[in-house]
Enzyme design. Structure first.
Site, PDB file in Angstrom:
ATOM      1  N   LYS A 181       4.680 -15.170  10.204  1.00  0.00           N
ATOM      2  CA  LYS A 181       3.486 -14.467   9.856  1.00  0.00           C
ATOM      3  C   LYS A 181       2.279 -14.995  10.711  1.00  0.00           C
ATOM      4  CE  LYS A 181       2.389 -10.976   7.181  1.00  0.00           C
ATOM      5  NZ  LYS A 181       3.310  -9.863   6.633  1.00  0.00           N
ATOM      6  N   ASP A 231       0.380  -5.591   9.736  1.00  0.00           N
ATOM      7  CA  ASP A 231      -0.195  -6.034   8.113  1.00  0.00           C
ATOM      8  C   ASP A 231      -1.577  -5.469   7.978  1.00  0.00           C
ATOM      9  OD1 ASP A 231       1.284  -7.679   5.934  1.00  0.00           O
ATOM     10  OD2 ASP A 231      -0.775  -8.349   5.920  1.00  0.00           O
ATOM     11  N   GLY A 276      -4.612   0.272  -3.170  1.00  0.00           N
ATOM     12  CA  GLY A 276      -4.943   0.221  -1.713  1.00  0.00           C
ATOM     13  C   GLY A 276      -5.101   1.604  -1.204  1.00  0.00           C
ATOM     14  N   PHE A 277      -5.354   1.948   0.146  1.00  0.00           N
ATOM     15  CA  PHE A 277      -5.429   3.161   0.597  1.00  0.00           C
ATOM     16  C   PHE A 277      -4.912   3.147   2.104  1.00  0.00           C
ATOM     17  CE2 PHE A 277      -9.794   1.771   1.343  1.00  0.00           C
ATOM     18  CZ  PHE A 277      -9.839   2.049   2.783  1.00  0.00           C
ATOM     19  N   GLY A 278      -4.273   2.104   2.348  1.00  0.00           N
ATOM     20  CA  GLY A 278      -3.782   1.738   4.004  1.00  0.00           C
ATOM     21  C   GLY A 278      -2.423   2.209   4.202  1.00  0.00           C
ATOM     22  N   VAL A 289       0.533   1.223   3.636  1.00  0.00           N
ATOM     23  CA  VAL A 289       1.785   0.828   2.666  1.00  0.00           C
ATOM     24  C   VAL A 289       1.689   2.117   1.520  1.00  0.00           C
ATOM     25  CG1 VAL A 289       2.960  -0.286   1.064  1.00  0.00           C
ATOM     26  CG2 VAL A 289       2.173  -1.412   3.051  1.00  0.00           C
ATOM     27  N   ALA A 290       0.210   2.181   1.052  1.00  0.00           N
ATOM     28  CA  ALA A 290      -0.094   3.258   0.165  1.00  0.00           C
ATOM     29  C   ALA A 290       0.090   4.605   0.696  1.00  0.00           C
ATOM     30  CB  ALA A 290      -1.546   3.099  -0.281  1.00  0.00           C
ATOM     31  N   TRP A 291      -0.319   5.008   1.917  1.00  0.00           N
ATOM     32  CA  TRP A 291      -0.039   6.225   2.387  1.00  0.00           C
ATOM     33  C   TRP A 291       1.434   6.663   2.414  1.00  0.00           C
ATOM     34  CZ3 TRP A 291       2.170   6.664   7.639  1.00  0.00           C
ATOM     35  CH2 TRP A 291       2.176   7.820   8.265  1.00  0.00           C
TER      36      TRP A 291
HETATM   37  P1  NDP Z   1      -3.590  -1.738   5.777  1.00  0.00           P
HETATM   38  O1  NDP Z   1      -4.487  -2.502   6.421  1.00  0.00           O
HETATM   39  O2  NDP Z   1      -3.143  -0.485   6.344  1.00  0.00           O
HETATM   40  O3  NDP Z   1      -4.458  -1.584   4.083  1.00  0.00           O
HETATM   41  C1  NDP Z   1      -4.589  -2.437   3.260  1.00  0.00           C
HETATM   42  C2  NDP Z   1      -5.251  -1.923   2.247  1.00  0.00           C
HETATM   43  O4  NDP Z   1      -5.762  -3.025   1.132  1.00  0.00           O
HETATM   44  C3  NDP Z   1      -6.388  -1.296   2.731  1.00  0.00           C
HETATM   45  O5  NDP Z   1      -6.749   0.006   1.976  1.00  0.00           O
HETATM   46  C4  NDP Z   1      -7.430  -2.297   2.380  1.00  0.00           C
HETATM   47  O6  NDP Z   1      -8.821  -1.659   2.732  1.00  0.00           O
HETATM   48  C5  NDP Z   1      -7.195  -2.509   1.011  1.00  0.00           C
HETATM   49  N1  NDP Z   1      -7.921  -3.775   0.584  1.00  0.00           N
HETATM   50  C6  NDP Z   1      -8.122  -4.969   1.135  1.00  0.00           C
HETATM   51  N2  NDP Z   1      -8.847  -5.886   0.263  1.00  0.00           N
HETATM   52  C7  NDP Z   1      -8.736  -5.079  -0.990  1.00  0.00           C
HETATM   53  C8  NDP Z   1      -9.252  -5.470  -2.189  1.00  0.00           C
HETATM   54  N3  NDP Z   1      -9.829  -6.704  -2.446  1.00  0.00           N
HETATM   55  N4  NDP Z   1      -8.972  -4.596  -3.104  1.00  0.00           N
HETATM   56  C9  NDP Z   1      -8.501  -3.656  -2.908  1.00  0.00           C
HETATM   57  N5  NDP Z   1      -7.921  -3.204  -1.799  1.00  0.00           N
HETATM   58  C10 NDP Z   1      -7.985  -4.040  -0.727  1.00  0.00           C
HETATM   59  O7  NDP Z   1      -2.519  -2.971   5.338  1.00  0.00           O
HETATM   60  P2  NDP Z   1      -1.096  -2.448   4.694  1.00  0.00           P
HETATM   61  O8  NDP Z   1      -1.074  -1.209   4.041  1.00  0.00           O
HETATM   62  O9  NDP Z   1      -0.388  -2.538   6.007  1.00  0.00           O
HETATM   63  O10 NDP Z   1      -0.892  -3.682   3.786  1.00  0.00           O
HETATM   64  C11 NDP Z   1      -1.154  -3.778   2.411  1.00  0.00           C
HETATM   65  C12 NDP Z   1      -0.193  -4.521   1.631  1.00  0.00           C
HETATM   66  O11 NDP Z   1       1.127  -4.277   1.880  1.00  0.00           O
HETATM   67  C13 NDP Z   1      -0.496  -6.130   1.993  1.00  0.00           C
HETATM   68  O12 NDP Z   1      -0.300  -6.845   1.177  1.00  0.00           O
HETATM   69  C14 NDP Z   1       0.634  -6.260   3.273  1.00  0.00           C
HETATM   70  O13 NDP Z   1       0.997  -7.766   3.299  1.00  0.00           O
HETATM   71  C15 NDP Z   1       1.844  -5.527   2.484  1.00  0.00           C
HETATM   72  N6  NDP Z   1       2.894  -5.187   3.450  1.00  0.00           N
HETATM   73  C16 NDP Z   1       2.800  -4.431   4.666  1.00  0.00           C
HETATM   74  C17 NDP Z   1       3.736  -4.082   5.439  1.00  0.00           C
HETATM   75  C18 NDP Z   1       3.561  -3.108   6.447  1.00  0.00           C
HETATM   76  O14 NDP Z   1       4.438  -2.667   7.053  1.00  0.00           O
HETATM   77  N7  NDP Z   1       2.332  -2.846   6.763  1.00  0.00           N
HETATM   78  C19 NDP Z   1       5.274  -4.406   4.969  1.00  0.00           C
HETATM   79  C20 NDP Z   1       5.071  -4.939   3.866  1.00  0.00           C
HETATM   80  C21 NDP Z   1       4.274  -5.259   2.830  1.00  0.00           C
HETATM   81  P3  NDP Z   1      -9.285  -2.138   3.956  1.00  0.00           P
HETATM   82  O15 NDP Z   1      -8.341  -1.911   4.833  1.00  0.00           O
HETATM   83  O16 NDP Z   1     -10.600  -0.993   4.081  1.00  0.00           O
HETATM   84  O17 NDP Z   1     -10.128  -3.608   3.866  1.00  0.00           O
HETATM   85  O1  2IT Z   2       5.051  -8.173   4.952  1.00  0.00           O
HETATM   86  C1  2IT Z   2       5.721  -7.425   5.865  1.00  0.00           C
HETATM   87  O2  2IT Z   2       6.816  -7.272   5.827  1.00  0.00           O
HETATM   88  C2  2IT Z   2       4.984  -6.891   6.900  1.00  0.00           C
HETATM   89  N1  2IT Z   2       3.830  -6.934   7.235  1.00  0.00           N
HETATM   90  C3  2IT Z   2       5.873  -6.137   8.069  1.00  0.00           C
HETATM   91  C4  2IT Z   2       6.648  -7.120   9.031  1.00  0.00           C
HETATM   92  C5  2IT Z   2       7.408  -6.671  10.109  1.00  0.00           C
HETATM   93  O3  2IT Z   2       7.890  -7.385  11.119  1.00  0.00           O
HETATM   94  O4  2IT Z   2       7.473  -5.262  10.267  1.00  0.00           O
END
Ligand code: NDP
Ligand code: 2IT
Length: 443
Positions: free
Chosen positions: A124, A164, A235-237, A239-241
């Site tokens: 990571k 991430d 969340g709204f990023g 993963v949520a999407w």
């Molecule tokens: P994004 O940047 O797309 O979204 C992260 C989300 O969390 C955003 O909506 C962010 O808002 C919000 N956020 C940040 N801080 C807070 C808080 N204190 N309270 C509530 N919401 C908050 O990231 P991902 O969707 O990629 O990641 C979300 C989670 O999923 C993380 O834990 C990540 O490790 C995990 N994950 C991601 C993977 C991937 O493939 N992307 C795979 C597996 C796990 P803002 O962006 O506006 O700060």
């Molecule tokens: O937490 C996770 O599994 C990720 N952010 C994705 C890692 C990856 O290599 O696709």
């Protein structure tokens, strides 16, 4: 050695690394009886080696703002474990990034990647860079400076970063461009790439899709399904999407999203154009979910978390330790039957205990959110083959992998008529890595 002595030893060495110690404790508690009963693991000090990253790289990331100001961020890559494949895991760009946070994520990633059935080690990385209020050019210059150091430590057979929090398709593009320029080599060194230049279909959706596929597998064991269920998402990023889309596909209704500013409640369900709006919110770099409430005229609850809303299923998809004991109690009292973690370690240990004591279907992130890294692994396979699979082919493979992870959790986590998915995921993930380490000697 007794388990508590081992944990005390880790705590003494990594004093103050709160999130890392939390992640280690959870895994060690699950695997200790297996470790204790296998002298070969103990003789080879498998656990002592597993809690120590193979390599930690920390570097200066200087860059220039549009107004000429010089900014110095800190960059990291934690190369945790390469027993079963090249280091693999995301990059997080967020002001909260610390070495402890990235060590916890790299440690978790090792077991998660082991569960995927694909040959990937754990790693990571990231930076304390804050994208809020930065221009696109500033984000590009930051990514270029970050890669100007990272490029010498990674490679398609060495270490393959991905996205991430704060790192999506745009950032991966800038990072890839700089890597290619410095190495003079077009290769699959990052995953989550654009579709025109080596990316895989379904990668952006994969984590969220996988979280819902995993929940569907858990629900099936109780004769239930996502269809007709009310769902709370945080969340709204990225993963949520993905999770919102898959819940809609399977006939459920998502009623919440959250951000650092609070949560929104949409009683009609987040569907159609509203789902696309999540992408606009993320691209705006504003960090506020309130924008959704303003756009669609739904209630916004500042400073609160969505777990007070009545729901059947909860998908925490924002950040670590975002769901505590009180939230868990509230979900249980409101009749929630299933919690599947989209984020990494979003539920505190106390919250998990409440879910398990109340016999909820509860899946830890290392099992439930493994769909993202799985499709990253499939992207690596496609890059090696110099070939692209169709959307249907990737989705089918993702679905099979999530079912296989579920089976492994049941195999190692079944206790009477209850499945402890934490124990199941930790043991299954541990065994593959531990046995590979034994095969490879003391390195
Ligand atoms: P994004 O940047 O797309 O979204 C992260 C989300 O969390 C955003 O909506 C962010 O808002 C919000 N956020 C940040 N801080 C807070 C808080 N204190 N309270 C509530 N919401 C908050 O990231 P991902 O969707 O990629 O990641 C979300 C989670 O999923 C993380 O834990 C990540 O490790 C995990 N994950 C991601 C993977 C991937 O493939 N992307 C795979 C597996 C796990 P803002 O962006 O506006 O700060
Ligand atoms: O937490 C996770 O599994 C990720 N952010 C994705 C890692 C990856 O290599 O696709």
């Amino acid at each position: 050695m007794k388990m508590n002595d081992f944990l005390n030893q880790v705590e003494a060495r990594d004093w103050g690394q709160k999130e890392f110690l939390q992640a280690v404790r959870e895994v060690v508690e699950s695997v200790w009886s297996i470790y204790e009963s296998n002298p070969r693991y103990q003789e080879a000090k498998i656990l002592d080696r597993m809690v120590e990253p193979e390599r930690v790289i920390m570097f200066r990331v200087p860059w220039v703002r549009d107004n000429g100001e010089v900014v110095v961020n800190r960059g990291f890559r934690v190369e945790f474990n390469s027993a079963i494949g090249p280091y693999k895991g995301g990059l997080r760009f967020h002001p909260s990034v610390t070495l402890s946070g990235l060590k916890f994520l790299g440690f978790e990633q090792t077991f998660k990647n082991s569960l995927t059935t694909l040959p990937m080690g754990g790693g990571k990385g990231g930076s304390d860079f804050d994208a809020k209020g930065k221009s696109d050019n500033e984000i590009m210059r930051f990514c270029q400076s970050f890669m100007a150091e990272l490029f010498r430590h990674i490679g398609p057979n060495t270490d393959v970063p991905a996205g991430d929090i704060g790192v999506g398709g745009r950032e991966i593009g800038y990072l890839f461009g700089m890597y290619k320029k410095l190495k003079n080599e077009f290769t699959g060194v990052l995953t989550g790439k654009g579709l025109n230049w080596g990316g895989s279909l379904i990668r952006p959706e994969a984590t969220g899709f996988g979280v819902v596929y995993f929940a569907e597998e858990m629900l099936k064991t109780k004769g239930e399904s996502v269809k007709g269920k009310t769902v709370a998402v945080s969340g709204f990023g990225n993963v949520a999407w993905g999770a919102v889309q898959k819940v809609n596909d399977l006939g459920g209704k998502v009623v919440t999203l959250s951000g650092p500013d609070g949560y929104i409640y949409d009683k009609d369900g987040i569907k159609g154009d509203k789902v696309d709006f999540l992408l606009e919110m993320r691209a705006s770099n504003r960090d506020m979910v309130q924008d959704y409430a303003d756009e669609f005229n739904v209630p916004f609850h500042p400073g609160k978390r969505p777990w007070e809303v009545k729901c059947d299923i909860a998908f925490p998809c924002a950040i670590q330790n975002e769901l505590d004991e009180k939230d868990a109690q509230q979900l249980v009292s409101n009749g929630c039957i299933c919690v599947s973690e989209g984020a990494n370690m979003p539920c505190t240990p106390e919250a998990i205990k409440i879910f398990q004591d109340n016999k909820l279907l509860y899946a830890p992130g290392k099992a439930a959110n493994a769909g993202g890294v799985s499709v990253s692994g499939l992207e690596m396979s496609q890059n090696s083959l110099k070939y692209n699979w169709s959307r249907e082919e990737v989705d089918e493979k993702l679905h099979c992998i999530m079912k296989a992870i579920h089976c492994q959790c049941v195999e190692y986590g079944k206790e009477g008529d209850y499945v402890d998915y934490v124990k199941g995921a930790n043991i299954a993930g541990f065994l593959k890595v531990a046995n590979s380490m034994l095969d490879q000697g003391v390195v």
